[in-house]
Design a protein around this motif. Structure first.
Motif, mmCIF file in Angstrom:
data_model
loop_
_atom_site.group_PDB
_atom_site.id
_atom_site.type_symbol
_atom_site.label_atom_id
_atom_site.label_comp_id
_atom_site.label_asym_id
_atom_site.label_seq_id
_atom_site.Cartn_x
_atom_site.Cartn_y
_atom_site.Cartn_z
ATOM 1 N N LYS A 26 0.782 -1.221 -0.007
ATOM 2 C CA LYS A 26 -0.031 0.007 -0.180
ATOM 3 C C LYS A 26 0.943 1.213 0.048
ATOM 4 O O LYS A 26 2.050 1.017 0.363
ATOM 5 N N PRO A 27 0.266 2.456 -0.472
ATOM 6 C CA PRO A 27 1.049 3.542 -0.495
ATOM 7 C C PRO A 27 1.044 4.226 0.965
ATOM 8 O O PRO A 27 0.336 5.279 1.167
ATOM 9 N N ILE A 28 1.948 3.689 1.739
ATOM 10 C CA ILE A 28 2.013 4.034 3.322
ATOM 11 C C ILE A 28 2.872 5.305 3.291
ATOM 12 O O ILE A 28 3.848 5.650 2.378
ATOM 13 N N VAL A 29 2.444 6.371 4.142
ATOM 14 C CA VAL A 29 3.064 7.584 4.255
ATOM 15 C C VAL A 29 3.144 7.984 5.961
ATOM 16 O O VAL A 29 2.204 7.676 6.299
ATOM 17 N N ILE A 30 4.508 8.022 6.252
ATOM 18 C CA ILE A 30 4.774 8.277 7.591
ATOM 19 C C ILE A 30 4.915 9.518 7.943
ATOM 20 O O ILE A 30 5.887 10.386 7.467
ATOM 21 N N LEU A 31 4.078 10.184 8.784
ATOM 22 C CA LEU A 31 4.119 11.667 9.000
ATOM 23 C C LEU A 31 4.868 12.139 10.644
ATOM 24 O O LEU A 31 4.170 11.270 11.466
ATOM 25 N N ARG A 32 5.560 12.819 10.668
ATOM 26 C CA ARG A 32 5.828 13.253 12.002
ATOM 27 C C ARG A 32 4.557 14.026 12.679
ATOM 28 O O ARG A 32 4.085 14.837 12.067
ATOM 29 N N ALA A 33 4.512 13.823 13.958
ATOM 30 C CA ALA A 33 3.142 14.342 14.861
ATOM 31 C C ALA A 33 3.417 15.742 14.739
ATOM 32 O O ALA A 33 2.552 16.532 14.824
ATOM 33 N N TRP A 34 4.585 16.335 15.236
ATOM 34 C CA TRP A 34 4.940 17.672 15.431
ATOM 35 C C TRP A 34 4.834 18.730 14.243
ATOM 36 O O TRP A 34 4.416 19.774 14.673
ATOM 37 N N ASP A 35 5.227 18.211 12.959
ATOM 38 C CA ASP A 35 4.821 19.067 12.043
ATOM 39 C C ASP A 35 4.204 18.568 10.832
ATOM 40 O O ASP A 35 4.155 19.382 9.776
ATOM 41 N N ASP A 36 3.635 17.384 10.880
ATOM 42 C CA ASP A 36 2.697 16.753 9.808
ATOM 43 C C ASP A 36 3.814 16.758 8.542
ATOM 44 O O ASP A 36 3.134 16.813 7.358
ATOM 45 N N ARG A 37 5.092 16.555 8.530
ATOM 46 C CA ARG A 37 5.679 16.374 7.542
ATOM 47 C C ARG A 37 6.171 14.751 7.210
ATOM 48 O O ARG A 37 6.309 14.129 8.404
ATOM 49 N N VAL A 38 6.284 14.526 5.960
ATOM 50 C CA VAL A 38 6.815 13.062 5.705
ATOM 51 C C VAL A 38 8.091 12.737 6.120
ATOM 52 O O VAL A 38 8.927 13.403 5.951
ATOM 53 N N ILE A 39 8.344 11.777 7.163
ATOM 54 C CA ILE A 39 9.781 11.128 7.253
ATOM 55 C C ILE A 39 10.010 9.929 6.533
ATOM 56 O O ILE A 39 11.144 9.734 5.945
ATOM 57 N N ASP A 40 9.018 9.277 5.896
ATOM 58 C CA ASP A 40 9.265 8.308 5.051
ATOM 59 C C ASP A 40 7.829 7.895 4.184
ATOM 60 O O ASP A 40 6.804 8.190 4.800
ATOM 61 N N ALA A 41 8.029 7.263 2.822
ATOM 62 C CA ALA A 41 7.002 7.097 2.262
ATOM 63 C C ALA A 41 7.283 5.820 1.473
ATOM 64 O O ALA A 41 8.436 5.434 0.918
ATOM 65 N N ALA A 42 6.288 4.899 1.199
ATOM 66 C CA ALA A 42 6.437 3.577 0.557
ATOM 67 C C ALA A 42 6.762 3.878 -0.961
ATOM 68 O O ALA A 42 6.303 4.911 -1.521
ATOM 69 N N PRO A 43 7.538 2.967 -1.617
ATOM 70 C CA PRO A 43 7.662 3.304 -2.942
ATOM 71 C C PRO A 43 6.477 3.720 -3.807
ATOM 72 O O PRO A 43 6.270 4.284 -4.668
ATOM 73 N N GLU A 44 5.298 2.830 -3.309
ATOM 74 C CA GLU A 44 4.110 3.117 -4.006
ATOM 75 C C GLU A 44 3.381 4.555 -3.973
ATOM 76 O O GLU A 44 3.151 5.055 -4.757
ATOM 77 N N ALA A 45 3.922 5.163 -2.902
ATOM 78 C CA ALA A 45 3.265 6.577 -2.450
ATOM 79 C C ALA A 45 4.435 7.616 -3.291
ATOM 80 O O ALA A 45 4.268 8.419 -3.785
ATOM 81 N N GLY A 46 5.765 6.860 -3.301
ATOM 82 C CA GLY A 46 6.714 7.634 -3.904
ATOM 83 C C GLY A 46 6.514 7.746 -5.607
ATOM 84 O O GLY A 46 6.825 8.787 -6.335
ATOM 85 N N MET A 47 5.843 6.889 -6.096
ATOM 86 C CA MET A 47 5.386 6.990 -7.710
ATOM 87 C C MET A 47 4.481 7.943 -7.709
ATOM 88 O O MET A 47 4.234 8.005 -9.185
#
Length: 151
Positions: A26-47
Motif C-alpha cells: 500500500k502507499p504508506i506515508v509516515i508523518l511526524r506528529a509535531w509538524d505533519d511532514r513526511v519522514i518516509d513513504a513507501a515506493p507506491e507513494a513515491g510513484m
C-alpha cells in the motif's frame, strides 16, 4: 581498505509493514506528529510524487489513496539500534549515515572469510535474524582520487 555499506531502505515503512502485514504493497506515508511532514513513504507513494519533507496537504493532493501513519520515531530508532548491534558482532567500528544506513570498515575482517561474497551473506543473514527486515549489503573500496588528465 574495504567497506561494507548496510542499508535498510524505507526502514520506517518496513517496520510498520512488519507490525501490520495488511499494509504491504500500500502507499504508506509516515508523518511526524509535531509538524505533519513526511519522514518516509513507501515506493507506491513515491510513484505518486510523495517525498520526504512533504506536508500532509501535499500528500493528500499527490496521493489521495495514501495510508498515513503517525511516526513512531523511538520504535524506528530501536530497529536501527538492532541493525547496529548486529554489525557490532563483526567489528567494533560502525558509522551511521542515516536511519537504517551504516558503514563498516572490514579490510582485515574480510580476510577471515572465504570470500567477500561470503562475508556479505553472513552480514545479511545476521541483520535479517536480528531485525526481521531485509537489508541491502555492498562491499567496496573507497574511491581513488584521480588528478585531472590522469587515465
Amino acid at each position: 581498505m574495504r567497506f561494507v555499506c548496510v542499508r535498510i531502505d524505507h526502514l520506517p515503512v518496513q517496520v510498520e509493514t512488519l507490525l501490520n502485514a495488511n499494509l504491504a504493497g500500500k502507499p504508506i506515508v509516515i508523518l511526524r506528529a509535531w509538524d505533519d511532514r513526511v519522514i518516509d513513504a513507501a515506493p507506491e507513494a513515491g510513484m505518486c510524487g510523495v517525498a520526504r519533507g512533504d506536508s500532509r496537504q501535499r500528500v493528500e493532493q499527490l496521493c489521495p489513496q495514501a495510508v498515513t501513519l503517525a511516526a513512531q520515531e523511538a520504535l524506528y530508532q530501536s530497529y536501527h539500534d538492532r541493525l547496529r548491534a548486529a554489525l557490532l558482532t563483526f567489528t567494533n567500528t560502525v558509522e551511521t549515515f542515516d536511519l537504517g544506513e551504516l558503514l563498516v570498515e572490514v579490510g582485515a575482517l574480510a580476510r577471515t572469510f572465504p570470500s567477500e561474497e561470503n562475508l556479505a551473506l553472513q552480514i545479511l543473514s545476521r541483520v535479517e535474524i536480528t531485525t526481521r527486515l531485509r537489508p541491502a549489503v555492498g562491499i567496496a573500496r573507497p574511491p581513488v582520487d584521480v588528478a585531472p588528465g590522469d587515465p
